[in-house]
Design an enzyme around this catalytic site. Structure first.
Site, short mmCIF file in Angstrom:
data_model
loop_
_atom_site.label_atom_id
_atom_site.label_comp_id
_atom_site.label_asym_id
_atom_site.label_seq_id
_atom_site.Cartn_x
_atom_site.Cartn_y
_atom_site.Cartn_z
N SER A 1 24.55 6.28 26.74
CA SER A 1 26.02 7.64 26.54
C SER A 1 26.69 6.71 26.83
CB SER A 1 24.84 8.71 26.79
OG SER A 1 25.77 10.32 26.63
N TYR B 1 22.18 15.55 32.83
CA TYR B 1 22.15 14.55 31.50
C TYR B 1 23.33 13.17 32.85
CZ TYR B 1 22.65 12.67 27.26
OH TYR B 1 22.72 12.12 25.98
#
Ligand code: NAD
Length: 261
Positions: free
Chosen positions: A143, A156
Site C-alpha cells: 500500500s 495497518y
C-alpha cells in the site's frame, strides 16, 4: 495467453483487488485458487464464472488468513490439485481506523495476522516448490501506507511497512532460483475496503461522507482519481511475465502520485 500452464493462489480474492488479480491471471491462462470470506453462493458464482469465461481451473479455498496451519494447507492442497504453485499473491487485508489510545488490542493482532503474518506463512509454504522448479512469482499487495503513514491507522501502516521488508528479504533469498518477489503499493483503490472505512473516519475526524471522500481519501492523491482494480491487476500480470524477470525486491507504487509528495 502468457500464463498458460501456470498455477496461482490469490489470497483475499472473493472481492476487490484480489478478485481482479484472479480474473486477470485466469484471462492469461493460469489456473487459480481463490480465497476469502463471503456468501457461499456469491463465491461459487465468481469461481464458476472464472472457469467458464477463461477456460481454466478455478478452485475455492476457505483458509482463514489468521490461521497459519490453514494457510499451509491451502498451498499444499493447491500443489496437489494443480501440480504446482507458480504464482502466489498475498493480498488479503483488512483495515481499522481509530486513535492509537483507543485502538482495540484484538484489532491490532488481527490486522498484523491478516495483513502481514499471512504473507510470511504463504511464502514459507510456497517458496520451496518454486525454488525447486526454478520459476516463481510472489506478489504482495502492500500500500502507499508501506511508504508513508496516515493518522489513526497504526496497525495497518505497521503491517504494510512490514510487508515491504518481508518482500525484500524473500527476494534476496530466492534471487538465484528464477523466483521474483515484489510488492505493489496502490493508493486509494475503489473497493469495499475503502468504502467500509468511511463511517469510522467520519467519526474519528468529525466529517461528512463527502468530506472524507474528497478531503481525506483523494486529498492524498494528486491525480484526484481512485486507482481501479483492473489497473492493479494488470501490473501483477506484468510482474508474472518474462519481461519482469529482473524486477525483484521492488515496491512498485500505483498511487496517482501520492508518495511523490
Ligand atoms: P476487500 O475488502 O475488497 O477484499 C479483502 C479480501 O480479503 C476479501 O476477499 C476478504 O474476504 C479477504 N479476507 C479478509 N479477512 C480474511 C481472512 N481472515 N482470511 C481470508 N481472507 C480474508 O479489500 P481490497 O481493497 O480489495 O484490499 C485487498 C488488499 O489491497 C489489502 O491487502 C489492502 O490492504 C490492499 N490495499 C487496498 C487499497 C484500497 O484502496 N482498496 C489500497 C492499498 C492497498
Amino acid at each position: 495467453m502468457s500464463l498458460a500452464n501456470r498455477n496461482a493462489v490469490v489470497t483475499g480474492s472473493t472481492s476487490g483487488i484480489g478478485l481482479a488479480y484472479a480474473r486477470a491471471l485466469a484471462k492469461e491462462g493460469a489456473n487459480v485458487v481463490i480465497n476469502g470470506f463471503g456468501v457461499a453462493a456469491d463465491i461459487e458464482k465468481e469461481r464458476a464464472a472464472i472457469e467458464a469465461e477463461f477456460k481454466v481451473k478455478c478452485l475455492y479455498d476457505a483458509a482463514d488468513m489468521t490461521k497459519p496451519d490453514q494457510i499451509a494447507a491451502m498451498i499444499a492442497n493447491a500443489e496437489k490439485a494443480f501440480g504446482s504453485v507458480d504464482i502466489l499473491i498475498n493480498n488479503a487485508g483488512i483495515q481499522f481506523v481509530a486513535p492509537i489510545e483507543d485502538f482495540p488490542v484484538e484489532k491490532w493482532d488481527q490486522i498484523i495476522a491478516i495483513n502481514l503474518s499471512s504473507a510470511f506463512h504463504g511464502i514459507r509454504a510456497a517458496a520451496r516448490g518454486m525454488k525447486t522448479r526454478k520459476w516463481g512469482r510472489i506478489i504482495n499487495t502492500a500500500s502507499a501506507h508501506s511508504l508513508v503513514a496516515s493518522p489513526f491507522k497504526s496497525a495497518y501502516v505497521a503491517a504494510k511497512h512490514g510487508i515491504a521488508g518481508l518482500t525484500k528479504t524473500a527476494a534476496l533469498e530466492t534471487a538465484t532460483f528464477g523466483v521474483t518477489v515484489n510488492c505493489i503499493s496502490p493508493g486509494y483503490v475503489w473497493t469495499p475496503l475503502v468504502e467500509k472505512q468511511i463511517p469510522d473516519t467520519m467519526k474519528a475526524r468529525n466529517m461528512t461522507r463527502e468530506q472524507v471522500m474528497h478531503d481525506v481519501l483523494l486529498a492524498a492523491q494528486p491525480t484526484k482519481q481512485f486507482v481501479t482494480v483492473e489497473q492493479v491487476a494488470a501490473l501483477a500480470v506484468f510482474l508474472c511475465s518474462d519481461a519482469a524477470a529482473q524486477i525483484t525486491g521492488a515496491n512498485i507504487s500505483m498511487d496517482g502520485g501520492w508518495t511523490a509528495e
